[in-house]
Design a protein around this motif. Structure first.
Motif, PDB file in Angstrom:
ATOM      1  N   TYR A 160       0.817  -1.217   0.000  1.00 12.16           N
ATOM      2  CA  TYR A 160       0.000   0.000   0.000  1.00 12.16           C
ATOM      3  C   TYR A 160       0.847   1.262   0.000  1.00 12.16           C
ATOM      4  O   TYR A 160       1.901   1.320   0.622  1.00 12.16           O
ATOM      5  CB  TYR A 160      -0.913   0.020   1.228  1.00 12.16           C
ATOM      6  CG  TYR A 160      -2.157  -0.836   1.123  1.00 12.16           C
ATOM      7  CD1 TYR A 160      -3.407  -0.325   1.477  1.00 12.16           C
ATOM      8  CD2 TYR A 160      -2.096  -2.156   0.689  1.00 12.16           C
ATOM      9  CE1 TYR A 160      -4.556  -1.096   1.406  1.00 12.16           C
ATOM     10  CE2 TYR A 160      -3.236  -2.945   0.607  1.00 12.16           C
ATOM     11  CZ  TYR A 160      -4.456  -2.410   0.962  1.00 12.16           C
ATOM     12  OH  TYR A 160      -5.587  -3.182   0.894  1.00 12.16           O
ATOM     13  N   ARG A 161       0.338   2.281  -0.649  1.00  7.94           N
ATOM     14  CA  ARG A 161       0.995   3.577  -0.649  1.00  7.94           C
ATOM     15  C   ARG A 161       0.625   4.351   0.614  1.00  7.94           C
ATOM     16  O   ARG A 161      -0.490   4.240   1.125  1.00  7.94           O
ATOM     17  CB  ARG A 161       0.579   4.387  -1.876  1.00  7.94           C
ATOM     18  CG  ARG A 161       1.023   3.766  -3.195  1.00  7.94           C
ATOM     19  CD  ARG A 161       0.774   4.696  -4.362  1.00  7.94           C
ATOM     20  NE  ARG A 161       1.182   4.089  -5.628  1.00  7.94           N
ATOM     21  CZ  ARG A 161       1.208   4.723  -6.806  1.00  7.94           C
ATOM     22  NH1 ARG A 161       0.838   6.015  -6.852  1.00  7.94           N
ATOM     23  NH2 ARG A 161       1.595   4.106  -7.899  1.00  7.94           N
ATOM     24  N   ASP A 162       1.562   5.174   1.066  1.00  6.43           N
ATOM     25  CA  ASP A 162       1.296   6.009   2.237  1.00  6.43           C
ATOM     26  C   ASP A 162       0.315   7.121   1.916  1.00  6.43           C
ATOM     27  O   ASP A 162      -0.560   7.441   2.725  1.00  6.43           O
ATOM     28  CB  ASP A 162       2.605   6.621   2.758  1.00  6.43           C
ATOM     29  CG  ASP A 162       3.497   5.590   3.399  1.00  6.43           C
ATOM     30  OD1 ASP A 162       3.028   4.891   4.310  1.00  6.43           O
ATOM     31  OD2 ASP A 162       4.661   5.478   2.980  1.00  6.43           O
ATOM     32  N   ARG A 163       0.456   7.734   0.752  1.00  5.05           N
ATOM     33  CA  ARG A 163      -0.426   8.825   0.351  1.00  5.05           C
ATOM     34  C   ARG A 163      -0.899   8.558  -1.067  1.00  5.05           C
ATOM     35  O   ARG A 163      -0.162   8.013  -1.895  1.00  5.05           O
ATOM     36  CB  ARG A 163       0.288  10.181   0.382  1.00  5.05           C
ATOM     37  CG  ARG A 163       0.980  10.516   1.676  1.00  5.05           C
ATOM     38  CD  ARG A 163       0.009  10.650   2.847  1.00  5.05           C
ATOM     39  NE  ARG A 163      -0.966  11.727   2.673  1.00  5.05           N
ATOM     40  CZ  ARG A 163      -1.980  11.926   3.511  1.00  5.05           C
ATOM     41  NH1 ARG A 163      -2.145  11.118   4.556  1.00  5.05           N
ATOM     42  NH2 ARG A 163      -2.802  12.929   3.316  1.00  5.05           N
ATOM     43  N   LEU A 164      -2.131   8.993  -1.350  1.00  2.55           N
ATOM     44  CA  LEU A 164      -2.663   8.825  -2.693  1.00  2.55           C
ATOM     45  C   LEU A 164      -3.543  10.024  -3.027  1.00  2.55           C
ATOM     46  O   LEU A 164      -4.541  10.290  -2.339  1.00  2.55           O
ATOM     47  CB  LEU A 164      -3.479   7.530  -2.798  1.00  2.55           C
ATOM     48  CG  LEU A 164      -4.016   7.175  -4.186  1.00  2.55           C
ATOM     49  CD1 LEU A 164      -2.858   6.893  -5.151  1.00  2.55           C
ATOM     50  CD2 LEU A 164      -4.948   5.962  -4.117  1.00  2.55           C
ATOM     51  N   ALA A 165      -3.153  10.747  -4.059  1.00  2.96           N
ATOM     52  CA  ALA A 165      -3.971  11.852  -4.557  1.00  2.96           C
ATOM     53  C   ALA A 165      -4.882  11.340  -5.657  1.00  2.96           C
ATOM     54  O   ALA A 165      -4.557  10.356  -6.342  1.00  2.96           O
ATOM     55  CB  ALA A 165      -3.073  12.968  -5.087  1.00  2.96           C
ATOM     56  N   VAL A 166      -6.010  11.994  -5.845  1.00  4.56           N
ATOM     57  CA  VAL A 166      -6.978  11.534  -6.847  1.00  4.56           C
ATOM     58  C   VAL A 166      -6.341  11.457  -8.228  1.00  4.56           C
ATOM     59  O   VAL A 166      -6.609  10.524  -9.002  1.00  4.56           O
ATOM     60  CB  VAL A 166      -8.211  12.467  -6.855  1.00  4.56           C
ATOM     61  CG1 VAL A 166      -9.134  12.137  -8.016  1.00  4.56           C
ATOM     62  CG2 VAL A 166      -8.973  12.346  -5.540  1.00  4.56           C
ATOM     63  N   ASP A 167      -5.465  12.394  -8.573  1.00  9.39           N
ATOM     64  CA  ASP A 167      -4.836  12.403  -9.894  1.00  9.39           C
ATOM     65  C   ASP A 167      -3.956  11.179 -10.131  1.00  9.39           C
ATOM     66  O   ASP A 167      -3.717  10.796 -11.281  1.00  9.39           O
ATOM     67  CB  ASP A 167      -3.995  13.669 -10.074  1.00  9.39           C
ATOM     68  CG  ASP A 167      -4.859  14.915 -10.266  1.00  9.39           C
ATOM     69  OD1 ASP A 167      -6.067  14.755 -10.552  1.00  9.39           O
ATOM     70  OD2 ASP A 167      -4.333  16.033 -10.113  1.00  9.39           O
ATOM     71  N   GLU A 168      -3.478  10.566  -9.055  1.00 11.06           N
ATOM     72  CA  GLU A 168      -2.605   9.401  -9.210  1.00 11.06           C
ATOM     73  C   GLU A 168      -3.361   8.132  -9.579  1.00 11.06           C
ATOM     74  O   GLU A 168      -2.748   7.124  -9.938  1.00 11.06           O
ATOM     75  CB  GLU A 168      -1.836   9.162  -7.907  1.00 11.06           C
ATOM     76  CG  GLU A 168      -0.852  10.256  -7.551  1.00 11.06           C
ATOM     77  CD  GLU A 168      -0.182   9.996  -6.216  1.00 11.06           C
ATOM     78  OE1 GLU A 168       0.885   9.335  -6.213  1.00 11.06           O
ATOM     79  OE2 GLU A 168      -0.728  10.439  -5.181  1.00 11.06           O
ATOM     80  N   LEU A 169      -4.689   8.163  -9.524  1.00 17.40           N
ATOM     81  CA  LEU A 169      -5.475   6.972  -9.844  1.00 17.40           C
ATOM     82  C   LEU A 169      -5.338   6.566 -11.310  1.00 17.40           C
ATOM     83  O   LEU A 169      -5.615   5.422 -11.665  1.00 17.40           O
ATOM     84  CB  LEU A 169      -6.952   7.219  -9.511  1.00 17.40           C
ATOM     85  CG  LEU A 169      -7.271   7.373  -8.024  1.00 17.40           C
ATOM     86  CD1 LEU A 169      -8.670   7.907  -7.827  1.00 17.40           C
ATOM     87  CD2 LEU A 169      -7.106   6.037  -7.303  1.00 17.40           C
ATOM     88  N   ARG A 170      -4.893   7.487 -12.161  1.00 15.98           N
ATOM     89  CA  ARG A 170      -4.718   7.167 -13.584  1.00 15.98           C
ATOM     90  C   ARG A 170      -3.388   6.472 -13.863  1.00 15.98           C
ATOM     91  O   ARG A 170      -3.127   6.063 -15.002  1.00 15.98           O
ATOM     92  CB  ARG A 170      -4.815   8.440 -14.421  1.00 15.98           C
ATOM     93  CG  ARG A 170      -3.660   9.414 -14.207  1.00 15.98           C
ATOM     94  CD  ARG A 170      -3.771  10.618 -15.113  1.00 15.98           C
ATOM     95  NE  ARG A 170      -4.885  11.485 -14.748  1.00 15.98           N
ATOM     96  CZ  ARG A 170      -5.328  12.476 -15.507  1.00 15.98           C
ATOM     97  NH1 ARG A 170      -4.773  12.727 -16.683  1.00 15.98           N
ATOM     98  NH2 ARG A 170      -6.329  13.227 -15.091  1.00 15.98           N
ATOM     99  N   ASP A 171      -2.571   6.344 -12.865  1.00 15.75           N
ATOM    100  CA  ASP A 171      -1.227   5.761 -13.027  1.00 15.75           C
ATOM    101  C   ASP A 171      -1.332   4.251 -13.280  1.00 15.75           C
ATOM    102  O   ASP A 171      -1.798   3.513 -12.417  1.00 15.75           O
ATOM    103  CB  ASP A 171      -0.421   6.030 -11.757  1.00 15.75           C
ATOM    104  CG  ASP A 171       1.009   5.533 -11.843  1.00 15.75           C
ATOM    105  OD1 ASP A 171       1.396   4.988 -12.909  1.00 15.75           O
ATOM    106  OD2 ASP A 171       1.741   5.672 -10.847  1.00 15.75           O
ATOM    107  N   PRO A 172      -0.886   3.765 -14.455  1.00 19.51           N
ATOM    108  CA  PRO A 172      -0.932   2.320 -14.717  1.00 19.51           C
ATOM    109  C   PRO A 172      -0.147   1.506 -13.690  1.00 19.51           C
ATOM    110  O   PRO A 172      -0.496   0.345 -13.423  1.00 19.51           O
ATOM    111  CB  PRO A 172      -0.310   2.190 -16.116  1.00 19.51           C
ATOM    112  CG  PRO A 172      -0.485   3.531 -16.740  1.00 19.51           C
ATOM    113  CD  PRO A 172      -0.371   4.513 -15.618  1.00 19.51           C
TER     114      PRO A 172
END
Length: 446
Positions: A406-418
């Motif tokens: 799991y990632r420590d932080r996740l921004a909404v824009d990062e959801l597009r990251d393959p």
């Protein structure tokens, strides 16, 4: 024969995010687009599960959905490689893209409706996944939820699984979030209470006007038929339309029940007294406790902000009925004062334990949202998948798994990251091996 209520908590997925998708859910909308911490959210949930296990409760784990949902995007016309599908959806239709990335499956109170064997006509435990038609992002869940539940309860001698109701708003079904069971003991036949927001086929009946009523009477009646419930022990109760319009999107935001206790807000229901009389008559001669919280003591606004009723009401082995409450209840002066008075009143609720589940609360769900209640006798428990039951070993293993993936932080824009998609699939594939679920995800079955 022994009987238990097992709480199966949803494990927060590796793409946990705040997209603010749920119109009618005040907390969800208030935190839209904020950065999330998938790792912190998953570890918070695991700590809550382990704490209930340490209290002597039977505690289980329910796997999350796979997100982003690439298959849903392909059905909607996005094409090419998976990376191209993600890029197209995120840039051309960001609202749709956020929906297929939803973290909402963590709230397993919406996964299904469950009727224990003591209530059903064929003496089996019945499961019907919720269709969740009111919200597109949640309507993507039922098939996978059904496969996960079948992998967890896979002995047809004891368990019966139904297909989710038709995918239409007339049969909108939100699962156990609108279902409460009262009983003397978990193994005794009880009264199953289905709370609905509107009549689907009669527009002349009262209904909310600001926010949607997600559960219909017709859906609740269909579940009761599928589960073989007796009309003499089934109650259909309408949620107060005015309280839905104040942000009470599910019954479990305004009421909670356990054994012979129904804990609810004064404004929770329509036709309250007549329906309480019906519950009392169908419950029989055993003691039954109705605990009504007056508006003067706790406003609906404070109840929603603190999730006073989205608490778990449990009976540990020592017999002292306990509220499992979010720390927001402790931080709200009116709610905290009420709870102190409640415990001191010498009533059936004798304890309140506070838990930090802020990652879930910020997305619109409290302790009760996080769990699906399944009443089982000892033979049924032995027939259920043992790898999904909390233990010291499973707690340690799942914590290691979260720390690894799991990632420590996740921004909404990062959801597009393959890369995030691949990380998530790798994590979930390993999870299905830990929990011995088989190939429950579409990416595993392709």
């Amino acid at each position: 024969m022994q009987h238990f209520e097992v709480n199966y908590d949803g494990l927060v997925g590796p793409t946990h995010n705040y997209a603010g998708l749920s119109f009618g859910n005040v907390a969800s909308l208030a935190n839209a687009k904020a950065s999330s911490s998938p790792k912190e959210a998953a570890l918070q949930g695991l700590r809550k599960m382990k704490s209930l296990h340490d209290m002597g409760m039977k505690q289980g784990v329910l796997a999350p959905q796979a997100r982003p949902d690439i298959d849903a995007l392909r059905r909607l016309g996005f094409s090419g490689s998976e990376g191209e599908v993600l890029h197209q959806a995120a840039t051309q239709a960001p609202a749709i893209f956020q929906a297929v990335c939803s973290a909402s499956s963590m709230w397993t109170a919406n996964a299904a409706t469950v009727s224990p064997s003591a209530d059903t006509d064929n003496g089996k435990v019945h499961f019907t996944p919720a269709n969740l038609t009111n919200k597109f992002h949640r309507s993507l869940e039922p098939q996978t939820s059904g496969r996960i539940l079948q992998a967890m309860f896979n002995n047809s001698r004891y368990f019966e699984h139904h297909q989710h109701l038709p995918d239409n708003e007339h049969f909108g079904d939100e699962g156990a979030a609108n279902h409460t069971r009262l009983c003397r003991e978990y193994g005794h036949a009880g009264v199953e209470i289905f709370v609905f927001g509107r009549h689907a086929f009669d527009s002349s009946k009262p209904a909310p006007t600001r926010y949607p009523a997600r559960q219909t009477l017709e859906a609740s009646q269909a579940i009761a038929r599928l589960h073989g419930l007796d009309s003499d022990t089934t109650v259909f109760l309408q949620q107060n339309p005015a309280v839905i319009d104040q942000g009470v999107f599910h019954n479990d935001v305004i009421a909670v029940g356990n054994q012979n206790v129904l804990f609810y807000h004064q404004q929770a229901f329509a036709d309250t007294q007549n329906k309480l009389d019906e519950i009392k008559q169908k419950f029989g001669d055993s003691p039954l406790h109705f605990i009504e919280v007056a508006t003067d003591d706790v406003s609906v606004e404070d109840a929603v902000k603190s999730y006073l009723f989205n608490t778990q009401l449990i009976t540990p082995p020592d017999g002292k009925m306990t509220l499992i409450a979010p720390t927001e209840c402790q931080e709200n002066p009116a709610v905290n004062t009420y709870l102190e008075q409640l415990v001191a009143s010498d009533g059936p609720i004798q304890r309140v334990n506070f838990f930090d589940v802020k990652q879930s609360m910020r997305n619109g769900g409290g302790p009760a949202c996080l769990r699906l209640r399944v009443a089982l006798n000892d033979e049924e428990l032995a027939a259920a998948n043992p790898n999904c039951l909390m233990s010291e070993a499973l707690f340690a293993r799942l914590n290691q798994w979260v720390e690894k993936h799991y990632r420590d932080r996740l921004a909404v824009d990062e959801l597009r990251d393959p890369a995030l998609l691949e990380e998530s699939r790798t994590a979930l594939d390993e999870l299905t091996q830990i929990l011995k679920l088989g190939s429950v995800y579409a990416f595993q079955r392709a």
